[in-house]
Write a protein that holds these residues in place. Structure first.
Motif, PDB file in Angstrom:
ATOM      1  N   THR A  33       0.891  -1.278   0.006  1.00  0.00           N
ATOM      2  CA  THR A  33       0.044  -0.137   0.063  1.00  0.00           C
ATOM      3  C   THR A  33       0.963   1.053  -0.031  1.00  0.00           C
ATOM      4  OG1 THR A  33       0.083  -0.044   2.316  1.00  0.00           O
ATOM      5  CG2 THR A  33      -1.838  -1.242   1.223  1.00  0.00           C
ATOM      6  N   ARG A  74      -8.889  -9.374  -2.207  1.00  0.00           N
ATOM      7  CA  ARG A  74      -8.958  -9.399  -3.554  1.00  0.00           C
ATOM      8  C   ARG A  74      -7.456  -9.472  -4.086  1.00  0.00           C
ATOM      9  NH1 ARG A  74     -10.206  -4.342  -3.653  1.00  0.00           N
ATOM     10  NH2 ARG A  74     -12.598  -4.564  -3.321  1.00  0.00           N
ATOM     11  N   HIS A  75      -6.437  -8.849  -3.731  1.00  0.00           N
ATOM     12  CA  HIS A  75      -5.096  -9.142  -4.198  1.00  0.00           C
ATOM     13  C   HIS A  75      -4.793 -10.794  -4.153  1.00  0.00           C
ATOM     14  CE1 HIS A  75      -0.689 -10.224  -3.192  1.00  0.00           C
ATOM     15  NE2 HIS A  75      -0.655  -9.183  -4.189  1.00  0.00           N
ATOM     16  N   ASP A 102      -9.173  -5.629   0.851  1.00  0.00           N
ATOM     17  CA  ASP A 102      -8.430  -5.395  -0.219  1.00  0.00           C
ATOM     18  C   ASP A 102      -7.258  -6.444  -0.407  1.00  0.00           C
ATOM     19  OD1 ASP A 102      -9.721  -3.031  -0.800  1.00  0.00           O
ATOM     20  OD2 ASP A 102      -8.570  -1.864   0.544  1.00  0.00           O
TER      21      ASP A 102
END
Length: 365
Positions: A54, A67-68, A64
């Motif tokens: 990030t 999702r990665h 997130d």
């Protein structure tokens, strides 16, 4: 890598065994393939990892991160299989991280493991993330019966083995050491690439001033949240100058590097103290440092000084094995599988709170 001791319940196999390990308990997605050969040796065939990074000042959210992992899972697994020069049909089992860790990323990787298990008709093995770190550390370093200091973003534990269980002698009472370092890195806006802890370590090397911070050991346990609060307060001090801010040479100033230096020195001193206490308790001369923070050279140096004074040794690994990776899950999973353990599909769940001392370490005497 060396074979196993002759008194181990785990005997040399009559044929080679191969396992795929999948790790995704935090922001690192890893896939690794390991081989246990007939002579008792262990060979790392591949170890592939992709990290969700990030921007500076930001942490990684479970949604997130999950999702990665979903987006990169096929790429990372294919790369691991190709580098290992095998096919999925060559595997004896598929191992995945059952916990502890962040819920959404854990579930994403477990779903991939279940899918592969059904597609290729391979048994599943759920693995404790912490035990994976320990077993890979023991395998790589050759440490026989060490006191283990497990330090990562989500865990801080002092561990010793007894009667087929990794028993926790001491641990953090609040936040983990990696979390403490990462959160302060965000406060002073350090880079998350390759990791905020690494950025703290590099900044600390430039520090010259040791500012006072609370030193909080409670028996065999440590507390880190108060230290984090105290060091954050220094960033509001009138003497504090952020990176790049001008100042006079004669000024009484505090730089970010000084704070990073002070944070490391204080926290690592606490960890060395409780580790030494555990060594004295069980009569061990060995320390094994595992987990992502275990890559920190200053921590290794401080632990080495303590161990040398006791006539002992420190064992640690480099970033290939101390940072979360798939090969450690493959190693612990294959050891468990060879002892007859499998995870039924209906029980291939994840848990964010899977403690190290809940695992039956059947492969050790």
């Amino acid at each position: 890598m060396p074979g196993r001791r002759c008194d181990s319940p785990l005997k040399n196999p009559s044929r080679a065994y191969i396992a795929l390990g999948l790790e995704g308990s935090a922001n690192k997605l890893g896939a690794g393939v390991i081989k246990h050969d007939v002579d008792g040796s262990t060979e790392v065939l591949s170890n592939v990892r992709h990290t969700y990074i990030t921007p500076p000042g930001e942490g990684f959210l479970p949604r997130d991160t999950a999702r990665h992992h979903r987006e990169w899972a096929l790429t990372v697994i294919k790369d691991a299989v190709v580098k290992a020069n095998i096919t999925m049909h060559d595997l004896d089992c598929i191992c995945y991280t059952k916990g502890p860790g962040m819920g959404a990323p854990l579930q994403s990787v477990a779903l991939v493991a279940r899918t592969l298990s059904l597609l290729y008709e391979k048994p599943l093995v759920g693995v404790n993330h912490c035990v994976g770190h320990i077993e890979m550390g023991r395998q790589v370093t050759g440490a026989r019966n060490p006191v283990v200091l497990y330090v990562s973003g989500g865990n801080t534990q002092v561990i010793a083995y007894s009667r087929q269980c990794y028993r926790i002698f001491g641990e953090t009472l609040d936040i983990a050491v990696g979390n403490c370092l990462d959160r302060f890195a965000r406060v002073i806006n350090l880079s998350n690439d390759p990791s905020p802890g690494y950025s703290i370590e590099q900044e600390a090397k430039k520090g010259k001033r040791l500012v006072p911070l609370p030193y909080t050991t409670k028996g065999m346990d440590v507390s880190l949240s108060g230290i984090l609060t105290s060091i954050e307060a220094y960033t509001s001090d009138r003497r504090y100058r952020a990176q790049g801010e001008p100042c006079e040479e004669s000024e009484d100033i505090i730089r970010p590097a000084d704070l990073c230096f002070s944070l490391q020195e204080t926290v690592f001193s606490m960890l060395v103290e409780i580790t030494e206490r555990a060594m004295a308790h069980i009569g061990s001369k060995e320390v094994l440092i595992v987990g992502g923070v275990g890559c920190n050279e200053r921590l290794q140096e401080m632990m080495g000084i303590m161990a040398q004074e006791r006539g002992g040794l420190v064992f640690a690994t480099d970033e290939r094995f101390c940072i979360d990776n798939g090969i450690m899950i493959a190693q612990a999973g294959l050891l468990s599988y060879r002892m007859g353990f499998q995870t039924p599909l209906a029980k291939s769940t994840c848990t964010q709170r899977f403690r190290t001392d809940e695992v039956h370490v059947a492969w050790r005497p």
